[in-house]
Design an enzyme around this catalytic site. Structure first.
Site, PDB file in Angstrom:
ATOM      1  N   SER A   5       0.839  -1.194   0.000  1.00 20.06           N
ATOM      2  CA  SER A   5       0.000   0.000   0.000  1.00 20.06           C
ATOM      3  C   SER A   5       0.881   1.253   0.000  1.00 20.06           C
ATOM      4  CB  SER A   5      -0.951  -0.046   1.201  1.00 20.06           C
ATOM      5  OG  SER A   5      -1.996   0.886   1.055  1.00 20.06           O
ATOM      6  N   GLU A  23     -10.088  -4.538  -5.254  1.00 22.37           N
ATOM      7  CA  GLU A  23      -9.524  -3.447  -4.467  1.00 22.37           C
ATOM      8  C   GLU A  23      -9.776  -2.066  -5.068  1.00 22.37           C
ATOM      9  OE1 GLU A  23      -5.665  -3.686  -2.669  1.00 22.37           O
ATOM     10  OE2 GLU A  23      -5.479  -5.791  -3.253  1.00 22.37           O
ATOM     11  N   HIS A  27      -7.349  -6.023   0.301  1.00 26.44           N
ATOM     12  CA  HIS A  27      -6.184  -5.148   0.314  1.00 26.44           C
ATOM     13  C   HIS A  27      -5.158  -5.636   1.336  1.00 26.44           C
ATOM     14  CE1 HIS A  27      -3.951  -1.484  -0.294  1.00 26.44           C
ATOM     15  NE2 HIS A  27      -4.035  -1.139   0.977  1.00 26.44           N
TER      16      HIS A  27
END
Length: 317
Positions: free
Chosen positions: A162, A251, A281
Protein backbone atom coordinates in the site's frame (compact mmCIF):
# COMPACT_ATOMS: atom_id res chain seq x y z
CA UNK A 1 4.10 -24.09 12.42
CA UNK A 2 1.89 -22.06 14.72
CA UNK A 3 -0.32 -20.94 11.84
CA UNK A 4 -4.00 -21.64 12.35
CA UNK A 5 -5.82 -21.39 9.04
CA UNK A 6 -9.41 -20.24 8.72
CA UNK A 7 -11.68 -20.38 5.63
CA UNK A 8 -11.52 -17.44 3.26
CA UNK A 9 -15.23 -16.47 3.60
CA UNK A 10 -14.95 -16.48 7.39
CA UNK A 11 -11.84 -14.29 7.25
CA UNK A 12 -13.66 -11.77 5.05
CA UNK A 13 -16.67 -11.73 7.35
CA UNK A 14 -14.51 -11.08 10.41
CA UNK A 15 -12.22 -8.48 8.87
CA UNK A 16 -14.87 -6.33 7.18
CA UNK A 17 -16.36 -4.77 10.36
CA UNK A 18 -12.94 -4.48 11.97
CA UNK A 19 -11.59 -2.33 9.16
CA UNK A 20 -14.82 -0.35 8.83
CA UNK A 21 -14.42 0.75 12.44
CA UNK A 22 -10.63 1.07 12.62
CA UNK A 23 -9.79 2.85 9.35
CA UNK A 24 -12.32 5.66 9.71
CA UNK A 25 -11.49 9.24 8.81
CA UNK A 26 -13.28 10.55 11.92
CA UNK A 27 -11.39 8.29 14.32
CA UNK A 28 -8.34 9.96 15.91
CA UNK A 29 -5.09 8.81 14.31
CA UNK A 30 -3.63 7.75 17.66
CA UNK A 31 -6.62 5.48 18.29
CA UNK A 32 -6.39 3.97 14.79
CA UNK A 33 -2.74 3.13 15.45
CA UNK A 34 -3.47 1.58 18.83
CA UNK A 35 -6.35 -0.55 17.53
CA UNK A 36 -4.26 -1.85 14.63
CA UNK A 37 -1.38 -2.74 16.94
CA UNK A 38 -3.71 -4.68 19.24
CA UNK A 39 -5.45 -6.46 16.38
CA UNK A 40 -2.15 -7.54 14.87
CA UNK A 41 -1.47 -9.75 17.89
CA UNK A 42 -3.72 -12.35 16.25
CA UNK A 43 -1.32 -12.56 13.31
CA UNK A 44 1.20 -15.03 14.66
CA UNK A 45 4.82 -15.42 13.66
CA UNK A 46 5.95 -18.68 12.07
CA UNK A 47 8.00 -21.10 14.13
CA UNK A 48 11.68 -20.26 14.08
CA UNK A 49 11.19 -16.55 13.52
CA UNK A 50 13.91 -14.43 15.10
CA UNK A 51 13.24 -10.72 15.60
CA UNK A 52 16.25 -8.53 16.33
CA UNK A 53 15.67 -4.84 17.20
CA UNK A 54 18.20 -2.41 15.74
CA UNK A 55 18.59 1.06 14.27
CA UNK A 56 18.71 1.84 10.55
CA UNK A 57 19.42 5.34 9.39
CA UNK A 58 18.73 6.61 12.88
CA UNK A 59 15.27 5.04 13.07
CA UNK A 60 14.02 1.99 15.00
CA UNK A 61 13.94 -1.12 12.86
CA UNK A 62 13.83 -4.91 13.11
CA UNK A 63 15.94 -7.55 11.42
CA UNK A 64 13.77 -10.63 11.00
CA UNK A 65 15.15 -14.08 10.22
CA UNK A 66 13.52 -17.48 9.95
CA UNK A 67 15.81 -20.20 11.27
CA UNK A 68 13.56 -22.99 10.01
CA UNK A 69 13.21 -21.66 6.49
CA UNK A 70 13.86 -24.84 4.55
CA UNK A 71 11.53 -27.50 6.02
CA UNK A 72 8.28 -25.60 5.48
CA UNK A 73 9.23 -23.19 2.73
CA UNK A 74 7.02 -23.21 -0.35
CA UNK A 75 9.73 -21.63 -2.50
CA UNK A 76 12.61 -24.06 -2.10
CA UNK A 77 14.75 -21.24 -0.77
CA UNK A 78 18.27 -21.72 0.51
CA UNK A 79 19.01 -21.67 4.22
CA UNK A 80 19.38 -18.19 5.81
CA UNK A 81 23.12 -18.50 6.38
CA UNK A 82 23.55 -19.09 2.63
CA UNK A 83 21.22 -16.33 1.46
CA UNK A 84 22.78 -13.79 -0.87
CA UNK A 85 21.02 -10.62 0.20
CA UNK A 86 18.40 -8.80 2.19
CA UNK A 87 14.98 -7.19 1.86
CA UNK A 88 14.18 -3.71 3.15
CA UNK A 89 10.46 -3.73 3.98
CA UNK A 90 8.37 -0.56 4.25
CA UNK A 91 4.98 -1.06 5.89
CA UNK A 92 1.69 0.33 4.64
CA UNK A 93 -0.97 2.34 6.40
CA UNK A 94 -1.61 5.43 4.31
CA UNK A 95 1.63 7.03 5.61
CA UNK A 96 -0.37 7.65 8.81
CA UNK A 97 -0.82 4.31 10.59
CA UNK A 98 0.99 0.97 10.61
CA UNK A 99 4.07 -0.06 12.55
CA UNK A 100 6.69 -2.71 13.12
CA UNK A 101 4.05 -4.48 15.23
CA UNK A 102 1.29 -4.53 12.63
CA UNK A 103 3.58 -5.98 9.96
CA UNK A 104 5.81 -8.26 12.03
CA UNK A 105 3.91 -11.41 11.04
CA UNK A 106 3.97 -10.54 7.33
CA UNK A 107 7.68 -9.72 7.51
CA UNK A 108 8.46 -12.95 9.37
CA UNK A 109 6.60 -15.02 6.79
CA UNK A 110 8.44 -13.16 4.02
CA UNK A 111 11.75 -13.95 5.74
CA UNK A 112 10.75 -17.59 6.00
CA UNK A 113 9.71 -17.91 2.37
CA UNK A 114 12.62 -15.95 0.92
CA UNK A 115 15.29 -17.14 3.39
CA UNK A 116 16.61 -13.60 3.41
CA UNK A 117 17.08 -11.25 6.31
CA UNK A 118 14.18 -8.82 6.15
CA UNK A 119 14.74 -5.37 7.62
CA UNK A 120 11.49 -3.69 8.66
CA UNK A 121 11.71 0.08 9.15
CA UNK A 122 9.78 2.27 11.56
CA UNK A 123 9.79 5.36 9.35
CA UNK A 124 8.19 8.60 10.54
CA UNK A 125 4.46 8.99 9.93
CA UNK A 126 2.13 11.85 9.11
CA UNK A 127 0.49 14.05 10.24
CA UNK A 128 3.29 14.63 12.74
CA UNK A 129 5.91 14.12 10.03
CA UNK A 130 4.55 14.79 6.52
CA UNK A 131 6.31 14.16 3.22
CA UNK A 132 9.23 13.77 2.66
CA UNK A 133 10.07 12.55 6.19
CA UNK A 134 9.20 8.91 5.51
CA UNK A 135 11.09 8.92 2.22
CA UNK A 136 14.12 10.51 3.88
CA UNK A 137 14.05 7.77 6.53
CA UNK A 138 13.80 5.03 3.91
CA UNK A 139 16.73 6.52 1.98
CA UNK A 140 18.85 6.71 5.14
CA UNK A 141 18.00 3.10 6.02
CA UNK A 142 19.01 1.80 2.58
CA UNK A 143 22.29 3.74 2.67
CA UNK A 144 22.94 2.38 6.16
CA UNK A 145 22.53 -1.18 4.85
CA UNK A 146 25.09 -0.39 2.15
CA UNK A 147 27.59 1.74 4.05
CA UNK A 148 27.53 0.09 7.48
CA UNK A 149 25.93 -3.35 7.24
CA UNK A 150 27.90 -4.23 4.13
CA UNK A 151 25.33 -5.13 1.47
CA UNK A 152 25.81 -4.01 -2.10
CA UNK A 153 22.80 -2.17 -3.59
CA UNK A 154 22.13 -5.06 -5.96
CA UNK A 155 21.90 -7.41 -2.98
CA UNK A 156 18.97 -5.52 -1.48
CA UNK A 157 15.35 -5.80 -2.57
CA UNK A 158 12.81 -3.14 -1.67
CA UNK A 159 9.34 -4.31 -0.70
CA UNK A 160 6.25 -2.76 0.78
CA UNK A 161 2.48 -2.76 0.82
CA UNK A 162 0.00 0.00 0.00
CA UNK A 163 1.64 3.29 1.07
CA UNK A 164 4.79 1.30 1.81
CA UNK A 165 4.69 0.09 -1.77
CA UNK A 166 4.51 3.67 -2.99
CA UNK A 167 7.35 4.58 -0.66
CA UNK A 168 9.42 1.69 -2.04
CA UNK A 169 8.91 2.95 -5.59
CA UNK A 170 9.77 6.52 -4.57
CA UNK A 171 12.89 5.26 -2.80
CA UNK A 172 14.03 3.33 -5.86
CA UNK A 173 13.62 6.48 -7.96
CA UNK A 174 15.56 8.58 -5.44
CA UNK A 175 18.38 6.03 -5.15
CA UNK A 176 18.77 5.97 -8.90
CA UNK A 177 18.67 9.76 -9.27
CA UNK A 178 20.76 10.81 -6.26
CA UNK A 179 23.12 7.90 -5.73
CA UNK A 180 23.17 5.96 -9.02
CA UNK A 181 22.13 2.87 -7.05
CA UNK A 182 19.69 0.25 -8.27
CA UNK A 183 18.20 -2.32 -5.86
CA UNK A 184 17.88 -5.93 -6.92
CA UNK A 185 14.11 -5.77 -7.28
CA UNK A 186 10.90 -4.13 -6.13
CA UNK A 187 8.13 -6.14 -4.47
CA UNK A 188 4.94 -4.09 -4.33
CA UNK A 189 1.74 -5.32 -2.67
CA UNK A 190 -1.20 -3.19 -3.84
CA UNK A 191 1.04 -0.11 -3.97
CA UNK A 192 -0.44 3.35 -3.47
CA UNK A 193 1.70 5.27 -5.91
CA UNK A 194 -0.42 8.36 -6.59
CA UNK A 195 -2.10 9.89 -3.51
CA UNK A 196 -3.38 12.74 -5.70
CA UNK A 197 -5.72 10.40 -7.57
CA UNK A 198 -9.29 10.24 -6.25
CA UNK A 199 -10.45 6.59 -6.23
CA UNK A 200 -13.43 5.72 -8.39
CA UNK A 201 -14.73 3.23 -5.80
CA UNK A 202 -16.09 4.30 -2.44
CA UNK A 203 -14.47 1.44 -0.52
CA UNK A 204 -13.24 -2.13 -0.57
CA UNK A 205 -13.10 -4.55 2.32
CA UNK A 206 -10.20 -2.71 3.99
CA UNK A 207 -9.90 0.92 2.89
CA UNK A 208 -12.33 3.65 1.86
CA UNK A 209 -12.16 6.84 -0.15
CA UNK A 210 -12.71 9.27 2.74
CA UNK A 211 -9.96 7.67 4.83
CA UNK A 212 -7.49 7.51 1.96
CA UNK A 213 -8.06 11.15 1.02
CA UNK A 214 -7.56 12.18 4.65
CA UNK A 215 -4.29 10.22 4.69
CA UNK A 216 -3.16 11.84 1.46
CA UNK A 217 -3.78 15.29 2.94
CA UNK A 218 -1.95 14.38 6.16
CA UNK A 219 1.00 13.04 4.16
CA UNK A 220 1.23 16.13 1.95
CA UNK A 221 0.91 18.62 4.80
CA UNK A 222 1.94 22.03 3.49
CA UNK A 223 4.01 20.49 0.71
CA UNK A 224 3.72 20.46 -3.06
CA UNK A 225 1.88 17.49 -4.56
CA UNK A 226 4.08 17.74 -7.67
CA UNK A 227 7.29 17.30 -5.66
CA UNK A 228 9.37 14.31 -6.72
CA UNK A 229 8.50 11.26 -4.64
CA UNK A 230 5.05 12.24 -3.40
CA UNK A 231 3.31 10.49 -6.30
CA UNK A 232 6.01 8.20 -7.74
CA UNK A 233 3.65 6.87 -10.42
CA UNK A 234 4.07 10.22 -12.17
CA UNK A 235 7.86 10.20 -11.81
CA UNK A 236 10.63 8.72 -13.95
CA UNK A 237 10.32 4.94 -14.17
CA UNK A 238 13.15 4.29 -16.63
CA UNK A 239 16.00 2.25 -15.19
CA UNK A 240 14.07 0.71 -12.31
CA UNK A 241 14.79 -2.93 -11.38
CA UNK A 242 12.50 -5.91 -11.99
CA UNK A 243 9.21 -5.27 -10.22
CA UNK A 244 6.50 -7.49 -8.78
CA UNK A 245 3.01 -6.01 -8.37
CA UNK A 246 0.12 -7.81 -6.69
CA UNK A 247 -3.43 -6.56 -6.24
CA UNK A 248 -6.87 -8.11 -5.90
CA UNK A 249 -9.43 -7.25 -8.58
CA UNK A 250 -11.87 -6.07 -5.89
CA UNK A 251 -9.52 -3.45 -4.47
CA UNK A 252 -10.00 0.30 -4.59
CA UNK A 253 -6.39 0.54 -5.83
CA UNK A 254 -6.78 -2.01 -8.61
CA UNK A 255 -7.05 0.56 -11.41
CA UNK A 256 -4.05 2.51 -10.11
CA UNK A 257 -1.98 -0.66 -9.91
CA UNK A 258 -2.91 -1.49 -13.50
CA UNK A 259 -1.79 1.98 -14.57
CA UNK A 260 1.49 1.49 -12.75
CA UNK A 261 2.15 -1.82 -14.46
CA UNK A 262 1.44 -0.31 -17.89
CA UNK A 263 3.70 2.65 -17.14
CA UNK A 264 6.52 0.42 -15.90
CA UNK A 265 6.32 -1.79 -18.98
CA UNK A 266 6.26 1.31 -21.16
CA UNK A 267 9.49 2.40 -19.46
CA UNK A 268 11.13 -0.93 -20.25
CA UNK A 269 10.93 -2.36 -16.73
CA UNK A 270 10.42 -6.12 -16.34
CA UNK A 271 7.17 -6.59 -14.41
CA UNK A 272 5.36 -9.57 -12.95
CA UNK A 273 1.73 -8.60 -12.36
CA UNK A 274 -0.50 -10.83 -10.24
CA UNK A 275 -4.22 -10.21 -9.88
CA UNK A 276 -6.00 -12.28 -7.27
CA UNK A 277 -9.73 -12.84 -6.83
CA UNK A 278 -11.44 -13.18 -3.49
CA UNK A 279 -8.72 -11.66 -1.34
CA UNK A 280 -8.55 -8.07 -0.05
CA UNK A 281 -6.18 -5.15 0.31
CA UNK A 282 -2.85 -6.47 1.65
CA UNK A 283 -4.33 -9.85 2.57
CA UNK A 284 -0.71 -10.96 3.04
CA UNK A 285 -0.99 -9.48 6.53
CA UNK A 286 -3.17 -12.48 7.33
CA UNK A 287 -0.75 -15.05 5.88
CA UNK A 288 -0.71 -16.83 9.25
CA UNK A 289 -4.49 -17.21 9.14
CA UNK A 290 -5.54 -17.62 5.50
CA UNK A 291 -4.01 -20.14 3.09
CA UNK A 292 -4.70 -18.03 0.01
CA UNK A 293 -2.95 -15.05 1.58
CA UNK A 294 0.05 -17.20 2.45
CA UNK A 295 0.29 -18.39 -1.15
CA UNK A 296 0.22 -14.81 -2.43
CA UNK A 297 3.04 -13.90 -0.07
CA UNK A 298 5.03 -16.94 -1.18
CA UNK A 299 4.87 -15.75 -4.77
CA UNK A 300 6.31 -12.38 -3.79
CA UNK A 301 9.04 -14.09 -1.75
CA UNK A 302 10.01 -16.28 -4.68
CA UNK A 303 10.27 -13.28 -7.01
CA UNK A 304 12.51 -11.39 -4.60
CA UNK A 305 14.66 -14.41 -3.80
CA UNK A 306 15.27 -15.11 -7.48
CA UNK A 307 16.16 -11.46 -8.09
CA UNK A 308 18.83 -11.60 -5.41
CA UNK A 309 20.02 -15.12 -6.17
CA UNK A 310 18.97 -16.01 -9.73
CA UNK A 311 20.93 -19.27 -9.74
CA UNK A 312 20.54 -21.75 -6.88
CA UNK A 313 23.74 -22.55 -5.02
CA UNK A 314 22.85 -26.23 -5.36
CA UNK A 315 22.96 -25.86 -9.15
CA UNK A 316 26.56 -24.70 -8.97
CA UNK A 317 27.88 -27.76 -7.15
Amino acid sequence: MRDFKIPLPLARAVLDPIFRVTLHSRLPVALQRALLDVGSLLQLLPDGAVVQPLQLGGRPAERVLAETAIPGSRTGAVAPERAAGAILYLHGGGYVVGSLTTHRSLVAHLARESSCAVYSLDYRLAPEHPFPAGLDDAEAAFLDLVDNVGYRPEQICLAGDSAGGGLSLALAQRLLERHQMTPAALGLIAPWTDPTEIPSKDRDLVINRAWSQACAAFYLGDGDATAAGYAPLTGNLIGLPPTYVQVDVSEMLHDQCSKLVSALRGAGVHVRFTETRGLWHVAQLQAALVTEAALALSELAEFLREAIQPVSINDLR
